[in-house]
Scaffold this motif. Structure first.
Motif, PDB file in Angstrom:
ATOM      1  N   LYS A   1       0.711  -1.241  -0.147  1.00 52.21           N
ATOM      2  CA  LYS A   1      -0.023   0.034   0.036  1.00 52.21           C
ATOM      3  C   LYS A   1       0.771   1.296  -0.104  1.00 52.21           C
ATOM      4  CE  LYS A   1      -3.271   1.801   3.160  1.00 52.21           C
ATOM      5  NZ  LYS A   1      -4.300   1.568   4.065  1.00 52.21           N
TER       6      LYS A   1
ATOM      7  N   SER B   1       0.200   7.084  -2.300  1.00 51.24           N
ATOM      8  CA  SER B   1      -0.402   7.642  -3.556  1.00 51.24           C
ATOM      9  C   SER B   1      -1.538   7.426  -3.638  1.00 51.24           C
ATOM     10  CB  SER B   1       0.472   7.478  -4.987  1.00 51.24           C
ATOM     11  OG  SER B   1       0.298   6.031  -5.049  1.00 51.24           O
ATOM     12  N   GLN B   2      -1.895   6.149  -2.982  1.00 52.19           N
ATOM     13  CA  GLN B   2      -3.536   5.724  -3.229  1.00 52.19           C
ATOM     14  C   GLN B   2      -4.799   6.666  -2.632  1.00 52.19           C
ATOM     15  OE1 GLN B   2      -1.618   1.270  -2.738  1.00 52.19           O
ATOM     16  NE2 GLN B   2      -3.935   1.170  -2.536  1.00 52.19           N
ATOM     17  N   ARG B   3      -3.999   7.656  -1.962  1.00 55.89           N
ATOM     18  CA  ARG B   3      -5.013   8.402  -1.210  1.00 55.89           C
ATOM     19  C   ARG B   3      -5.237   9.479  -2.373  1.00 55.89           C
ATOM     20  NH1 ARG B   3      -1.422   9.695   4.162  1.00 55.89           N
ATOM     21  NH2 ARG B   3      -2.343   8.023   5.336  1.00 55.89           N
TER      22      ARG B   3
ATOM     23  N   LYS C   1      -6.841   9.132  -5.236  1.00 60.91           N
ATOM     24  CA  LYS C   1      -8.062   9.181  -5.558  1.00 60.91           C
ATOM     25  C   LYS C   1      -9.153   9.556  -4.477  1.00 60.91           C
ATOM     26  CE  LYS C   1      -8.653   4.438  -3.856  1.00 60.91           C
ATOM     27  NZ  LYS C   1      -7.344   4.014  -3.604  1.00 60.91           N
TER      28      LYS C   1
ATOM     29  N   ARG D   1      -6.053   1.882  -8.391  1.00 61.66           N
ATOM     30  CA  ARG D   1      -5.731   2.057  -7.034  1.00 61.66           C
ATOM     31  C   ARG D   1      -5.398   3.431  -6.607  1.00 61.66           C
ATOM     32  NH1 ARG D   1      -0.039  -1.600  -6.742  1.00 61.66           N
ATOM     33  NH2 ARG D   1      -0.964  -3.606  -7.202  1.00 61.66           N
ATOM     34  N   SER D   2      -4.969   4.160  -7.577  1.00 56.04           N
ATOM     35  CA  SER D   2      -4.570   5.643  -6.995  1.00 56.04           C
ATOM     36  C   SER D   2      -5.192   6.958  -7.842  1.00 56.04           C
ATOM     37  CB  SER D   2      -2.992   6.085  -7.530  1.00 56.04           C
ATOM     38  OG  SER D   2      -2.230   4.996  -6.901  1.00 56.04           O
TER      39      SER D   2
ATOM     40  N   GLU E   1      -9.415  -0.850  -0.364  1.00 62.02           N
ATOM     41  CA  GLU E   1      -8.451  -1.016  -1.367  1.00 62.02           C
ATOM     42  C   GLU E   1      -8.756  -2.233  -2.341  1.00 62.02           C
ATOM     43  OE1 GLU E   1      -6.700   1.563  -2.241  1.00 62.02           O
ATOM     44  OE2 GLU E   1      -7.516   2.665  -0.549  1.00 62.02           O
TER      45      GLU E   1
END
Lengths: 316, 542
Positions: free
Chosen positions: B128, B131-133, B135, B241-242, B294
């Protein structure tokens, strides 16, 4: 189809630019039955006929009238032989419903195709380089439905079917031509009669503007000579002018039933100039006031004096 | 159920929905096989309509539904599908991402077919990441912006983005290539090859477009699409994901998912095969909690685990999933962006002062403020348009209207009775009108004006009535008046000069399209006079 008008096959042009300069050589290479204008235009001085079909009885069948008109000329068999590839050139250039008379009546189109099939035609193509986008035209004018019903081929106009050819006219020398119209054994010209802002009338000879591609919208700068050049190039086997409904104002696009007059007439003629001259009468317009008709006579395409053709009236 | 079976179930589902998406995309066109029964034309009005539910994926998309509702206060047609997806997400998590989303499938394929990362590099990539934040940042910005009256969801919504990329870049580009090839083959003077060229074009044209389809900014749409696909080489399903705002919305909803991944720490040998195959970087491995928000429900971990240490189970009570790791900064940043974008977007004066004369909206479009609340910039209207006149805007509609539809009359024209664009618009930004209404009301999209310095007869360059000839209204909006001109040689000629009657002009643009003065025609259409605007008018009486 603007893209066709903008892209008159440049690659092909490059491939055989030399060949294109000599029209006869192109013909030799393709094996197409292309008439070179000088030998092809032999005006039929004695065999000229004009059939004037009138639908009088209420609720008469347009298809039946079409058949009667051809019968009066000796039957479709006189024009179409067994095994012929026939191309029909209606005017289906506008995406308009048939009641607006901007396009050839689909009933007439259907009847002509059926008659030609009955006469033994091997293949029948409906070909017109439309002004509005072709799909809309096919759907709205009824030509699509006619093709579906009769089994005729509806040719989608496109740049690969436009081929530079020697028109050898006084104004047009080499011009992209819609190939199916010259690739056939027999050509039936099937225009609708309408008024036109520049040409006064659009009848049989004017219909050949729809037989070419390229920068068509520049032809208007010398429209009458352009029409005569094209009428000389495309020699139809026979012309049937659809005057079931004619457009008497706001032509050639129309758009309202108020622009339409119901005449219930069909004019079948093997003399393009005489055919147009006769049809002009339906508008109470003298052929002498229509530039391209006068010019066509002057340049030897035929006579607008109707005494030069044998007239027959058919009433249904 | 075994993991392998679930994977095959997922693949079948992905394949089905991708195929359905492509099928509906191809069907978003002038219905070529429908020819109107001409005998009916004498008695009834018939409108040409697309015969398939081409907006299905937009109805399925909760982000389209939610932003239309928040922004335009409109319940879009078929929104219950989207409600259904949200409800199922509450129970199952992001099944939409793993099983349905066609764009997710494409990214999945791009990452799996020839993975560039192997072994430890892939395990690292599937951890994890912060950068997945991003979105969530995008989702918050989109939703707040929608509330404040500017709907930018379609720029990043996966359904819109995928449709736009395919319909306005991939398909037209392929279409041009195929058309080129067909023309070359048709140009060879060998009869069978000739015929082959014609036949190939006959088959390809209904799918890829007739002639040479052209799209303004198509290079940009296609380029962005390629970049997104390329990102899968950095991390599998990078987009999902991102970046995906729909993914973020579904992630938030999946918090209470009752379908849960359960780990058996005793059986686990820490082989990391689950992380190696994880598509969502959802922490399937040991030592950390699984991230339901996720997880794309690809079931790879379940299938790959050699020790059966991973299972998916329904757990009704109590739901203990980890909350979505949104990050405070992502949320605050999203709020700031969401406030800024609508207000910055209106600074150009397009809404409040004067609209760009080039911004000609499709017939039936709602008033501009409302339009920007509803338009998803998906490209359906552009794809369906039979004359190729509707194009994605670059600057015509300002920043706020980037990639919204505008009519470029040199590329096409608005067919007088055609109303297909309103027929396919998924949100009603273009209202569905009938051909009769369009003609009789009439619905104007702009007004034509003459440039007398360019016009052939006006500038003394000879006769030409092409604009008048093509003018579709009855009576014609372009009329002719005779005039006697003296040529350079001193001779006088009578010539017909065109005039535009603004009361009749509907702005269809066929005059501009057919004018022989190429590039910048002598008669052009501007947006002024458009029916949808009260303000953007010319005449006193309208």
């Amino acid at each position: 189809m603007e893209d066709i008008m903008d892209n008159p096959i440049t690659r092909r042009e490059a491939l055989k630019k030399g060949l294109c300069l000599s029209g006869s050589l192109v013909v030799a290479c393709t094996g197409w039955p292309v008439h070179t204008p000088s030998e092809a235009w032999a005006v039929e001085k004695n065999g000229g006929f004009l059939i004037d079909g009138v639908g009088q009885s209420p609720g008469y069948s347009v298809q039946e009238l079409t058949k009667r008109v051809f019968d009066a000329a000796g039957g479709m068999g006189k024009f179409v032989s067994k095994g012929d590839v026939v191309v029909v050139k209606p005017n289906i250039s506008w995406a308009r419903a048939p009641n607006l008379a901007a396009t050839t009546n689909p009933d007439v189109l259907e009847a002509v195709i059926n008659l030609a099939f009955d006469a033994g035609a091997k293949k029948i193509r409906i070909a017109d380089n439309t002004i509005h986008n072709a799909q809309s035209c096919f759907a709205l004018t009824g030509a699509g439905m006619v093709a579906k019903k009769t089994g005729a081929d509806l040719v989608h106009p496109r740049s690969s079917l436009m081929r530079d050819m020697k028109i050898q006219g006084r104004r047009l020398d080499v011009w992209p031509v819609f190939v199916p119209l010259v690739e056939a054994d027999k050509v039936i010209n099937l225009p609708v009669a309408k008024v036109h802002g520049l040409c006064e009338l659009t009848l049989g000879m004017k219909n050949w503007i729809g037989g070419v591609g390229g920068r068509r919208n520049a032809l208007h700068q010398d429209i009458h000579q352009s029409i005569v050049d094209l009428a000389r190039f495309f020699k139809p086997t026979v012309t049937l002018i659809d005057a079931i409904r004619i457009m008497v104002r706001n032509g050639p696009s129309g758009g309202s039933e108020a622009d339409v007059a119901v005449m219930n007439r069909l004019i079948l003629c093997n003399e393009p100039v005489a055919a147009d001259a006769f049809a002009a009468g339906l508008f109470q317009i003298s052929p002498e006031s229509v530039g391209h008709i006068v010019l066509a006579q002057k340049q030897g395409l035929g006579q607008f004096e109707l005494s030069t053709v044998t007239q027959t009236k058919v009433i249904l | 159920v075994k993991g392998k079976q679930l994977i095959w179930l997922r693949r079948i589902s992905q394949g089905f929905f991708l195929a359905l998406f492509l099928f509906l995309l191809v069907q978003t066109r002038f219905p070529g096989d429908i020819y109107l029964e001409y005998s009916l034309a004498f008695t009834t009005e018939q409108d040409i309509r697309v015969g398939y539910p081409v907006t299905f994926f937009f109805q399925l998309d909760p982000l389209v539904w939610l932003t239309s509702l928040l922004s335009g206060h409109v319940w879009i047609k078929g929104f219950l599908w989207a409600v259904g997806v949200l409800l199922l997400t509450l129970l199952l998590g992001r099944f939409f991402c793993g099983f349905v989303c066609p764009f997710g499938t494409i990214n999945h394929m791009a990452g799996v077919l020839r993975p560039v990362l192997r072994g430890k590099a892939m395990i690292d990539a599937n951890q994890k990441k912060g950068s997945q934040r991003i979105k969530y940042f995008l989702l918050v910005a989109i939703l707040l912006s929608a509330i404040l009256g500017l709907n930018i969801a379609g720029l990043l919504d996966p359904v819109s983005l995928f449709f736009r990329s395919l319909a306005l870049a991939v398909f037209p580009a392929l279409g041009n290539a195929i058309k080129d090839a067909c023309d070359v083959i048709a140009g060879i003077d060998i009869k069978p090859l000739n015929m082959l060229g014609y036949a190939a074009e006959e088959i390809a044209s209904p799918i890829f477009g007739y002639g040479y389809p052209s799209v303004a900014t198509g290079w940009f749409i296609g380029g962005l699409f390629l970049v997104i696909l390329f990102l899968n080489r950095i991390r599998p399903r990078f987009w999902c994901r991102s970046l995906c705002p729909l993914g973020a919305l579904l992630a938030v909803m999946s918090r209470f998912s009752i379908l849960r991944l359960e780990k058996d720490p005793d059986a686990c040998t820490d082989c990391q095969k689950c992380t190696l195959a994880c598509q969502g970087a959802a922490s399937p491995g040991p030592g950390v909690d699984w991230d339901s928000s996720e997880c794309l429900l690809c079931f790879n971990c379940f299938a790959k685990c050699p020790e059966d240490a991973i299972t998916f189970r329904f757990r009704w009570f109590p739901a203990q999933n980890r909350g979505p790791d949104m990050g405070r900064r992502a949320v605050l940043g999203g709020l700031l962006a969401g406030v800024s974008i609508p207000f910055l977007g209106r600074l150009d004066g397009q809404i409040h002062k004067v609209s760009d004369p080039r911004l000609i909206r499709p017939p039936g479009s709602v008033e501009e403020t409302e339009f920007l609340k509803l338009c998803q910039r998906c490209g359906l209207c552009m794809k369906v348009c039979p004359t190729n006149v509707i194009n994605p805007a670059l600057t015509e509609a300002g920043m706020a209207g980037f990639w919204t539809p505008t009519l470029i009359m040199t590329l096409g024209y608005c067919e007088y009775t055609c109303t297909l664009c309103g027929n396919v618009c998924p949100t009603g930004a273009i209202a569905e009108i009938s051909g009769k209404e369009k003609v009789e009301r009439p619905i104007r999209i702009g007004s034509a004006y003459l440039d007398r310095g360019r016009c052939l007869p006006w500038a003394g360059n000879g006769p030409c009535i092409v604009c008048e000839e093509h003018c579709p209204t009855s009576p014609k909006a372009i009329y002719l008046r005779p005039d006697v001109q003296t040529g350079e040689d001193g001779k006088t000629i009578t010539i017909q000069l065109p005039y535009v009657d603004l009361k009749r002009c509907v702005g269809c643009g066929i005059c501009e399209n057919k004018c022989p003065v190429k590039g910048r025609p002598a008669i052009r259409v501007i947006a002024a006079g458009e029916t949808r605007s009260v303000r953007n008018q010319i005449l006193l009486d309208i």
